[in-house]
Design a protein around this motif. Structure first.
Motif, PDB file in Angstrom:
ATOM      1  N   PRO A 192      -2.122  -1.410   4.615  1.00  0.00           N
ATOM      2  CA  PRO A 192      -1.902  -1.917   3.262  1.00  0.00           C
ATOM      3  C   PRO A 192      -2.683  -3.204   3.014  1.00  0.00           C
ATOM      4  CG  PRO A 192      -0.099  -2.599   4.657  1.00  0.00           C
ATOM      5  CD  PRO A 192      -1.002  -1.724   5.508  1.00  0.00           C
ATOM      6  N   ASP A 193      -2.756  -3.577   1.758  1.00  0.00           N
ATOM      7  CA  ASP A 193      -3.316  -4.881   1.411  1.00  0.00           C
ATOM      8  C   ASP A 193      -2.320  -5.979   1.765  1.00  0.00           C
ATOM      9  OD1 ASP A 193      -5.903  -4.226  -0.078  1.00  0.00           O
ATOM     10  OD2 ASP A 193      -4.435  -2.881  -1.007  1.00  0.00           O
ATOM     11  N   VAL A 194      -1.034  -5.665   1.581  1.00  0.00           N
ATOM     12  CA  VAL A 194       0.037  -6.614   1.886  1.00  0.00           C
ATOM     13  C   VAL A 194       1.175  -5.852   2.546  1.00  0.00           C
ATOM     14  CG1 VAL A 194       1.700  -8.271   0.932  1.00  0.00           C
ATOM     15  CG2 VAL A 194      -0.555  -8.046  -0.111  1.00  0.00           C
ATOM     16  N   PHE A 195       1.732  -6.440   3.608  1.00  0.00           N
ATOM     17  CA  PHE A 195       2.925  -5.913   4.263  1.00  0.00           C
ATOM     18  C   PHE A 195       4.023  -6.945   4.098  1.00  0.00           C
ATOM     19  CE2 PHE A 195       5.861  -5.849   7.803  1.00  0.00           C
ATOM     20  CZ  PHE A 195       6.245  -4.523   7.842  1.00  0.00           C
ATOM     21  N   ILE A 196       5.159  -6.526   3.528  1.00  0.00           N
ATOM     22  CA  ILE A 196       6.344  -7.378   3.423  1.00  0.00           C
ATOM     23  C   ILE A 196       7.416  -6.689   4.251  1.00  0.00           C
ATOM     24  CG2 ILE A 196       8.066  -8.398   1.894  1.00  0.00           C
ATOM     25  CD1 ILE A 196       5.951  -8.034  -0.385  1.00  0.00           C
ATOM     26  N   GLN A 217       8.929 -11.562   6.467  1.00  0.00           N
ATOM     27  CA  GLN A 217       7.573 -11.483   6.996  1.00  0.00           C
ATOM     28  C   GLN A 217       6.636 -11.042   5.874  1.00  0.00           C
ATOM     29  OE1 GLN A 217       8.305  -8.393   9.887  1.00  0.00           O
ATOM     30  NE2 GLN A 217       8.401  -9.864  11.555  1.00  0.00           N
ATOM     31  N   MET A 218       5.493 -11.692   5.771  1.00  0.00           N
ATOM     32  CA  MET A 218       4.482 -11.270   4.815  1.00  0.00           C
ATOM     33  C   MET A 218       3.115 -11.421   5.468  1.00  0.00           C
ATOM     34  SD  MET A 218       3.656 -12.431   0.883  1.00  0.00           S
ATOM     35  CE  MET A 218       5.358 -12.316   0.418  1.00  0.00           C
ATOM     36  N   TYR A 219       2.339 -10.339   5.417  1.00  0.00           N
ATOM     37  CA  TYR A 219       1.022 -10.309   6.040  1.00  0.00           C
ATOM     38  C   TYR A 219       0.013  -9.661   5.103  1.00  0.00           C
ATOM     39  CZ  TYR A 219       3.434 -11.203  10.440  1.00  0.00           C
ATOM     40  OH  TYR A 219       4.202 -11.760  11.430  1.00  0.00           O
ATOM     41  N   THR A 220      -1.212 -10.137   5.187  1.00  0.00           N
ATOM     42  CA  THR A 220      -2.359  -9.435   4.636  1.00  0.00           C
ATOM     43  C   THR A 220      -3.139  -8.927   5.845  1.00  0.00           C
ATOM     44  OG1 THR A 220      -3.659 -11.471   4.566  1.00  0.00           O
ATOM     45  CG2 THR A 220      -2.456 -10.882   2.558  1.00  0.00           C
ATOM     46  N   PHE A 221      -4.235  -8.233   5.599  1.00  0.00           N
ATOM     47  CA  PHE A 221      -4.997  -7.667   6.708  1.00  0.00           C
ATOM     48  C   PHE A 221      -6.475  -7.962   6.521  1.00  0.00           C
ATOM     49  CE2 PHE A 221      -1.035  -5.534   6.507  1.00  0.00           C
ATOM     50  CZ  PHE A 221      -0.681  -5.302   7.821  1.00  0.00           C
ATOM     51  N   ASP A 222      -7.142  -8.301   7.614  1.00  0.00           N
ATOM     52  CA  ASP A 222      -8.584  -8.557   7.553  1.00  0.00           C
ATOM     53  C   ASP A 222      -9.321  -7.210   7.510  1.00  0.00           C
ATOM     54  OD1 ASP A 222      -8.867  -7.580  10.189  1.00  0.00           O
ATOM     55  OD2 ASP A 222      -8.945  -9.578  11.073  1.00  0.00           O
ATOM     56  N   PRO A 223     -10.646  -7.224   7.331  1.00  0.00           N
ATOM     57  CA  PRO A 223     -11.395  -5.966   7.222  1.00  0.00           C
ATOM     58  C   PRO A 223     -11.272  -5.039   8.440  1.00  0.00           C
ATOM     59  CG  PRO A 223     -12.726  -7.780   6.433  1.00  0.00           C
ATOM     60  CD  PRO A 223     -11.487  -8.388   7.036  1.00  0.00           C
ATOM     61  N   GLU A 224     -10.946  -5.594   9.606  1.00  0.00           N
ATOM     62  CA  GLU A 224     -10.779  -4.769  10.807  1.00  0.00           C
ATOM     63  C   GLU A 224      -9.355  -4.221  10.936  1.00  0.00           C
ATOM     64  OE1 GLU A 224     -12.332  -7.997  11.188  1.00  0.00           O
ATOM     65  OE2 GLU A 224     -14.166  -6.890  10.745  1.00  0.00           O
ATOM     66  N   GLY A 225      -8.460  -4.608  10.025  1.00  0.00           N
ATOM     67  CA  GLY A 225      -7.085  -4.126  10.070  1.00  0.00           C
ATOM     68  C   GLY A 225      -6.127  -4.998  10.847  1.00  0.00           C
ATOM     69  N   ASN A 226      -6.565  -6.186  11.236  1.00  0.00           N
ATOM     70  CA  ASN A 226      -5.694  -7.126  11.952  1.00  0.00           C
ATOM     71  C   ASN A 226      -4.838  -7.891  10.951  1.00  0.00           C
ATOM     72  OD1 ASN A 226      -6.903  -6.606  14.574  1.00  0.00           O
ATOM     73  ND2 ASN A 226      -8.686  -7.660  13.734  1.00  0.00           N
ATOM     74  N   GLU A 227      -3.567  -8.035  11.290  1.00  0.00           N
ATOM     75  CA  GLU A 227      -2.673  -8.730  10.373  1.00  0.00           C
ATOM     76  C   GLU A 227      -2.946 -10.231  10.364  1.00  0.00           C
ATOM     77  OE1 GLU A 227      -0.430  -8.600  14.284  1.00  0.00           O
ATOM     78  OE2 GLU A 227      -1.438  -7.076  13.131  1.00  0.00           O
ATOM     79  N   HIS A 287      -6.681  -1.019  -7.364  1.00  0.00           N
ATOM     80  CA  HIS A 287      -5.261  -1.014  -7.017  1.00  0.00           C
ATOM     81  C   HIS A 287      -5.044  -1.587  -5.620  1.00  0.00           C
ATOM     82  CE1 HIS A 287      -3.983   1.344 -10.503  1.00  0.00           C
ATOM     83  NE2 HIS A 287      -5.155   1.961 -10.378  1.00  0.00           N
ATOM     84  N   LYS A 288      -3.854  -2.128  -5.410  1.00  0.00           N
ATOM     85  CA  LYS A 288      -3.482  -2.714  -4.118  1.00  0.00           C
ATOM     86  C   LYS A 288      -2.309  -1.949  -3.540  1.00  0.00           C
ATOM     87  CE  LYS A 288      -6.430  -6.063  -4.500  1.00  0.00           C
ATOM     88  NZ  LYS A 288      -7.660  -5.974  -3.773  1.00  0.00           N
ATOM     89  N   LEU A 289      -2.353  -1.710  -2.234  1.00  0.00           N
ATOM     90  CA  LEU A 289      -1.281  -1.014  -1.536  1.00  0.00           C
ATOM     91  C   LEU A 289      -0.393  -2.049  -0.853  1.00  0.00           C
ATOM     92  CD1 LEU A 289      -0.061   1.692  -0.621  1.00  0.00           C
ATOM     93  CD2 LEU A 289      -1.609   1.610   1.357  1.00  0.00           C
TER      94      LEU A 289
END
Length: 123
Positions: free
Chosen positions: A41-45, A51-61, A16-18
């Motif tokens: 989250p996996d994706v922030f809208i 604005q739309m962002y994903t996040f790297d493994p360290e939590g950086n957008e 599942h994706k958050l």
């Protein structure tokens, strides 16, 4: 806390994706994340969809640049919209002949979002 445990131990292993989808900005989300135990989250809208962002493994957008670029290419022109609002005769009548746009904080640094308050000039 209960949701976080369920999410991390049951739902993530199932694939599942958050996704957080909010009218608030990324900066607002980051402030909330500091104050609350929010999962990354996996994706922030955010920013009302601007604005739309994903996040790297360290939590950086990581901005989804294709999304931002598609919005910019749509013809959105923030200064032209402000000019149109200021010259609207109905608003001029309603606000006594002078209208001032006071842009809200959440849209000041976002060239794709225009959140405002109208006020009569000289009032």
């Amino acid at each position: 806390e209960e949701f976080n445990t369920l999410w991390q131990h049951v739902l993530v292993p199932c694939g599942h994706k958050l996704v957080y989808n909010t009218g608030r900005s990324l900066a607002d989300y980051k402030a909330l994340r500091r104050d609350w135990d929010l999962l990354i989250p996996d994706v922030f809208i955010g920013g009302c969809g601007t604005q739309m962002y994903t996040f790297d493994p360290e939590g950086n957008e990581v901005e989804v640049s294709a999304w931002a670029e598609s919005l910019r290419q749509s013809g959105w022109d923030k200064p032209a919209i402000a000019s149109k609002i200021l010259s609207d005769p109905r608003l001029q009548t309603q606000y006594g002949g002078g209208v001032e746009i006071r842009e809200k904080t959440e849209s000041q640094d976002n060239d794709l979002l225009f959140s405002m308050r109208l006020a009569a000039t000289g009032a």
